[in-house]
Design an enzyme around this catalytic site. Structure first.
Site: not given
Length: 160
Positions: A78, A123, A135
């Protein structure tokens, strides 16, 4: 006396040549500075449009998630995904989500616009607008789209 005159003429010639070279050097430096400024302005204009960032990021939907990766085509995690997308626009970001939590300027989720980054506990994704992020999700789903509120938001950061 003739030697002094010759030396004086020689000194004047050297001074004129030096002045001419300094003028040329100054013009070259100014031209280089203008080119650099134009390049920075072009990058800023491209990055200034958050939708351009989102559009670029969306080209990689379906590509793999690779833990520790930063390749938009061969695999990214990510933070590597977000870092690489923004690098394309000349914006340097730290490598980890925890370090990204302090990048740019904090804004509320209600103020989020396309191109902002949304950080969660471990994240990060790029806000697309309309309540969605693009993402690098996980190794099963790869790069894709999720609801921006799929879990608790830690912070929203504006980089452009």
């Amino acid at each position: 006396m003739a030697v002094i005159t010759i030396l004086a003429i020689f000194a004047v010639v050297i001074l004129r040549q030096t002045a001419a070279q300094e003028e040329k050097d100054q013009k070259v430096a100014q031209a280089m500075q203008q080119i650099q400024q134009e390049q920075e302005e072009q990058k800023a204009q491209a990055a200034g449009n958050g939708q351009a960032i989102v559009d670029y990021a969306c080209q990689f939907i379906g590509n793999p998630y690779v833990w520790g990766g930063t390749s938009l085509t061969n695999g990214a995690d990510c933070s590597g995904f977000v870092q690489s997308v923004f690098a394309h626009f000349g914006i340097a970001l730290p490598r980890t989500t925890w370090d990204m939590e302090n990048a740019g300027t904090a804004v509320s989720y209600d103020q989020a616009v396309a191109g902002d980054i949304i950080l969660y506990n471990g994240h990060v994704g790029i806000y697309m607008g309309n309540g969605q992020i693009v993402n690098a999700i996980n190794s099963a789903k790869g790069i894709g789209i999720l609801p921006a509120t799929y879990t608790n938001i830690v912070t929203v950061r504006r980089l452009i």
